[in-house]
Design an enzyme around this catalytic site. Structure first.
Site, PDB file in Angstrom:
ATOM      1  N   SER A 277       0.876  -1.194   0.000  1.00 10.40           N
ATOM      2  CA  SER A 277       0.000   0.000   0.000  1.00 10.40           C
ATOM      3  C   SER A 277       0.896   1.221   0.000  1.00 10.40           C
ATOM      4  CB  SER A 277      -0.927  -0.027   1.212  1.00 10.40           C
ATOM      5  OG  SER A 277      -0.199  -0.337   2.394  1.00 10.40           O
ATOM      6  N   ALA A 328     -12.829   9.958  -2.422  1.00  8.59           N
ATOM      7  CA  ALA A 328     -14.110   9.819  -3.110  1.00  8.59           C
ATOM      8  C   ALA A 328     -14.897  11.130  -3.103  1.00  8.59           C
ATOM      9  CB  ALA A 328     -14.922   8.710  -2.451  1.00  8.59           C
ATOM     10  N   HIS A 452     -26.011  18.201  24.895  1.00  8.06           N
ATOM     11  CA  HIS A 452     -25.323  17.510  25.996  1.00  8.06           C
ATOM     12  C   HIS A 452     -26.081  16.237  26.354  1.00  8.06           C
ATOM     13  CE1 HIS A 452     -23.051  16.862  29.641  1.00  8.06           C
ATOM     14  NE2 HIS A 452     -24.212  16.601  30.255  1.00  8.06           N
TER      15      HIS A 452
HETATM   16  P1  FAD Z   1     -12.642   5.189  -9.305  1.00  9.34           P
HETATM   17  O1  FAD Z   1     -13.452   4.978  -8.100  1.00  9.34           O
HETATM   18  O2  FAD Z   1     -11.339   4.479  -9.399  1.00  9.34           O
HETATM   19  O3  FAD Z   1     -13.564   4.770 -10.529  1.00  9.34           O
HETATM   20  C1  FAD Z   1     -13.109   4.717 -11.821  1.00  9.34           C
HETATM   21  C2  FAD Z   1     -14.007   3.792 -12.617  1.00  9.34           C
HETATM   22  O4  FAD Z   1     -13.709   3.946 -13.989  1.00  9.34           O
HETATM   23  C3  FAD Z   1     -13.825   2.311 -12.298  1.00  9.34           C
HETATM   24  O5  FAD Z   1     -15.072   1.691 -12.185  1.00  9.34           O
HETATM   25  C4  FAD Z   1     -13.071   1.776 -13.512  1.00  9.34           C
HETATM   26  O6  FAD Z   1     -13.367   0.423 -13.795  1.00  9.34           O
HETATM   27  C5  FAD Z   1     -13.643   2.660 -14.590  1.00  9.34           C
HETATM   28  N1  FAD Z   1     -12.786   2.812 -15.767  1.00  9.34           N
HETATM   29  C6  FAD Z   1     -11.474   3.107 -15.820  1.00  9.34           C
HETATM   30  N2  FAD Z   1     -11.075   3.216 -17.104  1.00  9.34           N
HETATM   31  C7  FAD Z   1     -12.169   2.990 -17.863  1.00  9.34           C
HETATM   32  C8  FAD Z   1     -12.406   2.990 -19.247  1.00  9.34           C
HETATM   33  N3  FAD Z   1     -11.445   3.292 -20.117  1.00  9.34           N
HETATM   34  N4  FAD Z   1     -13.649   2.677 -19.683  1.00  9.34           N
HETATM   35  C9  FAD Z   1     -14.645   2.401 -18.811  1.00  9.34           C
HETATM   36  N5  FAD Z   1     -14.478   2.407 -17.498  1.00  9.34           N
HETATM   37  C10 FAD Z   1     -13.262   2.707 -17.026  1.00  9.34           C
HETATM   38  N6  FAD Z   1     -11.680   7.613  -0.299  1.00  9.34           N
HETATM   39  C11 FAD Z   1     -12.436   8.235   0.618  1.00  9.34           C
HETATM   40  O7  FAD Z   1     -12.834   9.384   0.401  1.00  9.34           O
HETATM   41  N7  FAD Z   1     -12.809   7.600   1.777  1.00  9.34           N
HETATM   42  C12 FAD Z   1     -12.413   6.342   2.068  1.00  9.34           C
HETATM   43  O8  FAD Z   1     -12.752   5.806   3.117  1.00  9.34           O
HETATM   44  C13 FAD Z   1     -11.604   5.663   1.129  1.00  9.34           C
HETATM   45  N8  FAD Z   1     -11.199   4.409   1.364  1.00  9.34           N
HETATM   46  C14 FAD Z   1     -10.442   3.760   0.432  1.00  9.34           C
HETATM   47  C15 FAD Z   1     -10.011   2.473   0.714  1.00  9.34           C
HETATM   48  C16 FAD Z   1      -9.230   1.803  -0.188  1.00  9.34           C
HETATM   49  C17 FAD Z   1      -8.777   0.398   0.123  1.00  9.34           C
HETATM   50  C18 FAD Z   1      -8.898   2.414  -1.436  1.00  9.34           C
HETATM   51  C19 FAD Z   1      -8.080   1.696  -2.462  1.00  9.34           C
HETATM   52  C20 FAD Z   1      -9.316   3.702  -1.725  1.00  9.34           C
HETATM   53  C21 FAD Z   1     -10.088   4.395  -0.786  1.00  9.34           C
HETATM   54  N9  FAD Z   1     -10.517   5.696  -1.014  1.00  9.34           N
HETATM   55  C22 FAD Z   1     -11.258   6.341  -0.072  1.00  9.34           C
HETATM   56  C23 FAD Z   1     -10.184   6.417  -2.264  1.00  9.34           C
HETATM   57  C24 FAD Z   1     -11.374   6.364  -3.231  1.00  9.34           C
HETATM   58  O9  FAD Z   1     -11.723   5.019  -3.484  1.00  9.34           O
HETATM   59  C25 FAD Z   1     -11.017   7.064  -4.524  1.00  9.34           C
HETATM   60  O10 FAD Z   1     -10.534   8.359  -4.262  1.00  9.34           O
HETATM   61  C26 FAD Z   1     -12.240   7.174  -5.427  1.00  9.34           C
HETATM   62  O11 FAD Z   1     -12.753   5.898  -5.721  1.00  9.34           O
HETATM   63  C27 FAD Z   1     -11.905   7.899  -6.711  1.00  9.34           C
HETATM   64  O12 FAD Z   1     -13.051   7.987  -7.497  1.00  9.34           O
HETATM   65  P2  FAD Z   1     -12.971   8.096  -9.079  1.00  9.34           P
HETATM   66  O13 FAD Z   1     -14.375   8.188  -9.534  1.00  9.34           O
HETATM   67  O14 FAD Z   1     -12.013   9.146  -9.457  1.00  9.34           O
HETATM   68  O15 FAD Z   1     -12.316   6.715  -9.575  1.00  9.34           O
HETATM   69  P1  NAI Z   2      -0.723   6.638   0.969  1.00 12.86           P
HETATM   70  O1  NAI Z   2      -0.167   7.663   0.069  1.00 12.86           O
HETATM   71  O2  NAI Z   2      -1.741   7.010   1.975  1.00 12.86           O
HETATM   72  O3  NAI Z   2       0.459   5.944   1.770  1.00 12.86           O
HETATM   73  C1  NAI Z   2       1.531   5.323   1.131  1.00 12.86           C
HETATM   74  C2  NAI Z   2       2.666   5.170   2.129  1.00 12.86           C
HETATM   75  O4  NAI Z   2       3.630   4.307   1.568  1.00 12.86           O
HETATM   76  C3  NAI Z   2       3.363   6.492   2.440  1.00 12.86           C
HETATM   77  O5  NAI Z   2       3.485   6.637   3.827  1.00 12.86           O
HETATM   78  C4  NAI Z   2       4.698   6.348   1.727  1.00 12.86           C
HETATM   79  O6  NAI Z   2       5.738   7.043   2.380  1.00 12.86           O
HETATM   80  C5  NAI Z   2       4.917   4.851   1.798  1.00 12.86           C
HETATM   81  N1  NAI Z   2       5.793   4.324   0.760  1.00 12.86           N
HETATM   82  C6  NAI Z   2       5.818   4.643  -0.551  1.00 12.86           C
HETATM   83  N2  NAI Z   2       6.750   3.916  -1.199  1.00 12.86           N
HETATM   84  C7  NAI Z   2       7.315   3.095  -0.279  1.00 12.86           C
HETATM   85  C8  NAI Z   2       8.313   2.093  -0.328  1.00 12.86           C
HETATM   86  N3  NAI Z   2       8.916   1.783  -1.475  1.00 12.86           N
HETATM   87  N4  NAI Z   2       8.642   1.467   0.813  1.00 12.86           N
HETATM   88  C9  NAI Z   2       8.042   1.754   1.972  1.00 12.86           C
HETATM   89  N5  NAI Z   2       7.077   2.698   2.089  1.00 12.86           N
HETATM   90  C10 NAI Z   2       6.704   3.351   0.975  1.00 12.86           C
HETATM   91  O7  NAI Z   2      -1.248   5.484  -0.011  1.00 12.86           O
HETATM   92  P2  NAI Z   2      -2.162   4.204   0.234  1.00 12.86           P
HETATM   93  O8  NAI Z   2      -2.226   3.847   1.670  1.00 12.86           O
HETATM   94  O9  NAI Z   2      -1.718   3.224  -0.753  1.00 12.86           O
HETATM   95  O10 NAI Z   2      -3.581   4.736  -0.166  1.00 12.86           O
HETATM   96  C11 NAI Z   2      -3.768   5.328  -1.447  1.00 12.86           C
HETATM   97  C12 NAI Z   2      -4.743   6.436  -1.378  1.00 12.86           C
HETATM   98  O11 NAI Z   2      -6.065   5.924  -1.285  1.00 12.86           O
HETATM   99  C13 NAI Z   2      -4.608   7.343  -0.163  1.00 12.86           C
HETATM  100  O12 NAI Z   2      -3.618   8.317  -0.330  1.00 12.86           O
HETATM  101  C14 NAI Z   2      -5.957   7.959  -0.112  1.00 12.86           C
HETATM  102  O13 NAI Z   2      -6.005   9.016  -1.031  1.00 12.86           O
HETATM  103  C15 NAI Z   2      -6.854   6.833  -0.559  1.00 12.86           C
HETATM  104  N6  NAI Z   2      -7.432   6.180   0.617  1.00 12.86           N
HETATM  105  C16 NAI Z   2      -8.246   6.918   1.422  1.00 12.86           C
HETATM  106  C17 NAI Z   2      -8.804   6.354   2.541  1.00 12.86           C
HETATM  107  C18 NAI Z   2      -9.632   7.200   3.424  1.00 12.86           C
HETATM  108  O14 NAI Z   2     -10.009   8.286   3.011  1.00 12.86           O
HETATM  109  N7  NAI Z   2      -9.964   6.753   4.633  1.00 12.86           N
HETATM  110  C19 NAI Z   2      -8.583   4.961   2.895  1.00 12.86           C
HETATM  111  C20 NAI Z   2      -7.660   4.288   2.006  1.00 12.86           C
HETATM  112  C21 NAI Z   2      -7.147   4.893   0.897  1.00 12.86           C
END
Ligand code: FAD
Ligand code: NAI
Length: 473
Positions: A277, A328, A452
């Site tokens: 990650s 998101a 409260h």
């Molecule tokens: P995406 O959600 O990535 O959607 C893009 C869509 O486009 C996908 O369905 C993909 O299949 C489709 N697509 C791509 N290329 C094409 C193409 N050429 N033709 C047709 N379809 C295509 N953010 C938060 O705010 N709160 C959270 O709690 C949170 N938790 C997260 C937990 C994890 C494990 C991860 C990985 C991310 C999390 N995020 C969270 C980040 C969040 O998921 C993203 O910021 C968000 O989904 C971005 O939305 P988007 O619409 O830009 O893209």
């Molecule tokens: P991140 O950017 O939050 O964290 C990545 C971490 O990996 C950083 O601390 C970085 O210093 C470290 N790192 C990078 N390269 C490395 C290496 N080679 N070796 C060791 N450490 C290294 O990215 P993450 O956790 O992958 O999540 C991606 C994004 O998805 C987040 O930045 C966030 O935008 C979104 N997300 C949001 C959530 C939420 O809103 N609750 C939950 C999960 C994801």
């Protein structure tokens, strides 16, 4: 067959794309959305990363694992004990899948309700033509003068270490681990590292997180990051900072990660599963950017201006595929703003008031500037802090960890940042976002009546603390 014409075509049905499509349709545009995500039966699964392998499933697992943690370690304080507590991981995952499906289906319903035409398949630019664009939508070619690209992001792999989703996992595999691994490794102590590390630690895995940077949660207010590090360590998360990851070998028996620790000592971490990650990369795979000359930057993100306009007339891009935080709600806000701009309105996104939440326990949430940012920018500020330990509702809940911290301009008292670590921080932060959006002062919050007993009283008290006049501490 004649080419289907739309006013607006949205490529990508994640939170950015589907919300943009709904808003465009609400504003009277004939709108189509193309999304290629497939569910396990090959059918559509609208909602993108967020719904399928991100926000929603991770929060479902965080909730299930937190219940297990509470029952095992905290319910006894309330006089509730249970013998033979078990976790059925398969059932937990099935529930998570059900939650995901409800969200997928919800978007299908919303598209019908708002008359958005949906194409399941890949969307790609074919050519610029007649002042618009021909776009391949699955097997069809459609046409629109306005195109919104919302293709999201993918997990970044370590060079030479592809995800097999069996032992070396991205966020996708991390949400589908079939039984609790005895030993789990994570590379990257960012948001995913901490959230997914927490899930599997609560379920009994021995979790080690290897972080490249010497600082823990560098983007978070230092006092919050310090408190979080202390709590996560106590919970049993082994977070090692300043490491340099070397060779990674994986086989049937698990994964071995060679690394150098912060002192320069060579070490090896042996784990059953490894979650990588280390951030995400913008996704433009198969989008046909070269067919129309859509400009990308050196990270592969689509280049946009403040209003999400690309270098091509009528082509916009939003969400994870462009600059800015990968969240998101940021994607959604951009989607709404672009749909409104296309309809001639004045859509607006305030990048200074986008909240962040990390859904660990305790939750971490913030909006605006951190104390270290204000210092670096030379801004004169006042700080006020209030601990949940002194909050009646937190005591009744049995969760008094953490605090609320306000940062306000030293002269005008305008709120510049609010930082929360503690119970329901994800909900409490909304008040701070509203306050900052309305350019409130700390005194404004301090003078507002808060129910409260409620956790929000800690917010009021932290605002009072800016003027050194807390009432309950
Ligand atoms: P995406 O959600 O990535 O959607 C893009 C869509 O486009 C996908 O369905 C993909 O299949 C489709 N697509 C791509 N290329 C094409 C193409 N050429 N033709 C047709 N379809 C295509 N953010 C938060 O705010 N709160 C959270 O709690 C949170 N938790 C997260 C937990 C994890 C494990 C991860 C990985 C991310 C999390 N995020 C969270 C980040 C969040 O998921 C993203 O910021 C968000 O989904 C971005 O939305 P988007 O619409 O830009 O893209
Ligand atoms: P991140 O950017 O939050 O964290 C990545 C971490 O990996 C950083 O601390 C970085 O210093 C470290 N790192 C990078 N390269 C490395 C290496 N080679 N070796 C060791 N450490 C290294 O990215 P993450 O956790 O992958 O999540 C991606 C994004 O998805 C987040 O930045 C966030 O935008 C979104 N997300 C949001 C959530 C939420 O809103 N609750 C939950 C999960 C994801």
């Amino acid at each position: 067959m004649s080419t289907k014409q739309f006013d607006v075509v949205v490529i990508g049905g994640g939170p950015g794309g589907y919300i943009a499509a709904i808003r465009a349709a609400q504003l009277g545009q004939n709108t189509a959305c193309i999304d290629e995500w497939k569910n396990d039966k090959g059918g559509p699964a609208l909602g993108g990363t967020c719904t399928n392998v991100g926000c929603i499933p991770s929060k479902a697992l965080l909730q299930s694992s937190e219940h297990y943690e509470q029952l095992n370690h905290h319910f006894a304080d309330h006089g509730i004990t249970a013998d033979n507590v078990k976790i059925d991981v398969a059932k937990m995952l099935a529930r998570k899948d059900q939650v995901v499906k409800q969200n997928n289906d919800g978007i299908v319903y919303l598209f019908k309700k708002n008359k958005v035409t949906f194409f399941h398949g890949r969307g790609s630019f074919v050519a610029a033509k007649d002042g618009g664009y021909e776009i391949k939508a699955g097997e069809e070619v459609i046409f629109a003068k306005q195109v919104i690209v919302a293709t999201g992001s993918n997990a970044r792999a370590l060079p030479g270490v592809p995800f097999d989703e069996e032992t070396i996992l991205s966020n996708d595999g991390a949400l589908r681990v079939g039984s609790t691994p005895k030993k789990l490794g994570l590379i990257g102590a960012g948001v995913i590292g901490l959230e997914m590390g927490s899930v599997w630690r609560r379920l009994g895995a021995e979790v080690t997180v290897l972080e490249g940077l010497p600082t823990f949660l560098g983007a978070v207010d230092e006092s919050v990051a310090k408190e979080a590090a202390k709590i996560f360590k106590k919970q049993g998360l082994d977070i090692q900072l300043g490491v340099k990851v070397g060779e990674i070998k994986s086989g049937k028996a698990g994964v071995s990660v060679a690394y150098t620790d912060a002192k320069g000592e060579a070490k090896t971490l042996e784990v059953d599963k490894l979650i990588v990650s280390i951030g995400r990369v913008p996704n433009t795979v198969g989008l046909g950017v070269e067919a129309v000359g859509l400009q990308l930057d050196d990270r592969g993100a689509i280049v946009v201006d403040h209003d999400c306009k690309t270098n091509l007339p009528g082509v916009w891009a939003i969400g994870d595929v462009v600059r800015g935080p990968m969240l998101a709600h940021k994607a959604e806000e951009e989607g709404v703003a672009v749909a409104e701009r296309i309809a001639g309105q004045h859509g607006h996104v305030n990048f200074n008031t986008i909240p962040w939440v990390i859904y660990t326990s305790p939750e971490i949430a913030w909006v605006g500037k951190t104390e270290q940012q204000l210092k670096a920018e030379g801004v004169a500020y006042k700080a006020g802090q209030f601990p949940f330990l002194a909050n009646g509702r937190a005591r009744a809940l049995g969760d008094t960890t953490g605090f609320v911290k306000f940062l306000a301009d030293a002269t005008t008292d305008e709120i510049l940042g609010v930082h929360i670590i503690g119970p329901f921080a994800s909900e409490l932060i909304s008040e701070a976002v509203v306050a900052m959006e309305f350019k409130a002062s700390a005194e404004d919050i301090a003078r507002i009546c808060h129910a409260h007993p409620s956790l929000s009283e800690a917010t009021k008290e932290a605002a009072l603390a800016v003027d050194k006049r807390t009432l309950n501490f």
